[in-house]
Design an enzyme around this catalytic site. Structure first.
Site, PDB file in Angstrom:
ATOM      1  N   THR A 111     -13.505   6.858   9.238  1.00 52.23           N
ATOM      2  CA  THR A 111     -14.364   6.058   8.380  1.00 52.23           C
ATOM      3  C   THR A 111     -14.936   4.947   9.253  1.00 52.23           C
ATOM      4  OG1 THR A 111     -12.577   4.550   7.763  1.00 52.23           O
ATOM      5  CG2 THR A 111     -12.880   6.527   6.401  1.00 52.23           C
ATOM      6  N   TYR A 141       0.842  -1.198   0.000  1.00 51.65           N
ATOM      7  CA  TYR A 141       0.000   0.000   0.000  1.00 51.65           C
ATOM      8  C   TYR A 141       0.877   1.249   0.000  1.00 51.65           C
ATOM      9  CZ  TYR A 141      -3.515   3.324   1.809  1.00 51.65           C
ATOM     10  OH  TYR A 141      -4.358   4.388   1.994  1.00 51.65           O
TER      11      TYR A 141
END
Length: 248
Positions: free
Chosen positions: A187, A152
């Site tokens: 989130t 990532y």
């Protein structure tokens, strides 16, 4: 990636600040349609499109449909991320040496190839018109590295370098390209992982401003880079991270 979170907040900010129309892309059609409906309630034309940003054919079809409906795009926000439409970052935090190319592909597909493919799809039209704004949403993982998110980090770091290269290539055509680098944003997935007060305290210890970021924090920075207020800014990576790390 505008069906939820940072992407939805950004689409809403653009609509509220005189965008002529907004294309809402999401891998999940229902989510895109709901977001487009929210934008239309502001009096701004919107179109929901479902596409995998890492698939050139799907993205090309998306841009063609968007251009036919609302005109060619002058602003591209590359916000889609993660390791696929249903993946959760927290579930993929493994030591690099315990992963393989198939694991890495998931991260690269959306976070790097997606940025490149979407940019490739809109740039010819921007060049023809002599104007464009591209803002790539990356992560501080791509700036400082995260030990359990090596692939990532590589993908997001690649997107940052790609932004700088594209800024140099696009400037003479009136195209500005920048990146926004995000720290931890609230989130549902992040909130779930930080329900434990001690874990939350441990994470916040790394932030000078002792709170997590919000989608609005991110959207405000993206709006700036997409607007004429940033007409003399290109090739930059703007951290929005509560002081997690500094840009020098």
């Amino acid at each position: 990636g505008a069906g939820q979170g940072v992407g939805l907040a950004t689409a809403t900010y653009l609509a509220a600040h005189n965008a002529g129309g907004v294309i809402v892309n999401d891998f999940h059609r229902a989510r895109a349609e709901e977001a487009a409906g929210a934008i239309e309630s502001l009096g701004v034309p919107a179109l929901a499109v479902q596409a995998d940003v890492g698939d050139l054919d799907q993205v090309t079809a998306m841009v063609d449909r968007a251009s036919a409906a609302l005109g060619p795009p002058d602003i591209l926000i590359n916000n889609a991320g993660n390791a696929g439409p249903t993946a959760d970052v927290g579930e993929n935090m493994k030591a690099f040496w315990e992963t393989g190319p198939e694991d890495w592909r998931l991260w690269l597909h959306t976070n790097l190839y997606g940025v490149m493919i979407c940019s490739r799809a809109v740039m010819p039209g921007m060049i023809e018109r002599g104007y464009g704004r591209i803002v790539n949403v990356i992560s501080d993982a791509g700036r400082v590295g995260e030990p359990h998110l090596a692939a990532y980090s590589a993908a997001k770091g690649g997107a940052a370098s790609f932004s700088r290269a594209l800024a140099k290539a696009g400037a003479r055509h009136g195209i500005a390209v920048n990146a926004v680098s995000l720290g931890a944003i609230t989130t549902p997935g992040v909130e779930e992982r930080l329900k434990d007060p001690e874990r939350r305290k441990q994470v916040l210890r790394h932030y000078l401003i002792r709170r997590l970021g919000t989608s609005d924090d991110a959207a405000a920075a993206i709006l700036y880079l997409a607007s004429e207020a940033a007409s003399w800014v290109t090739g930059q990576t703007l951290p929005v991270n509560g002081g997690y790390d500094f840009a020098v």
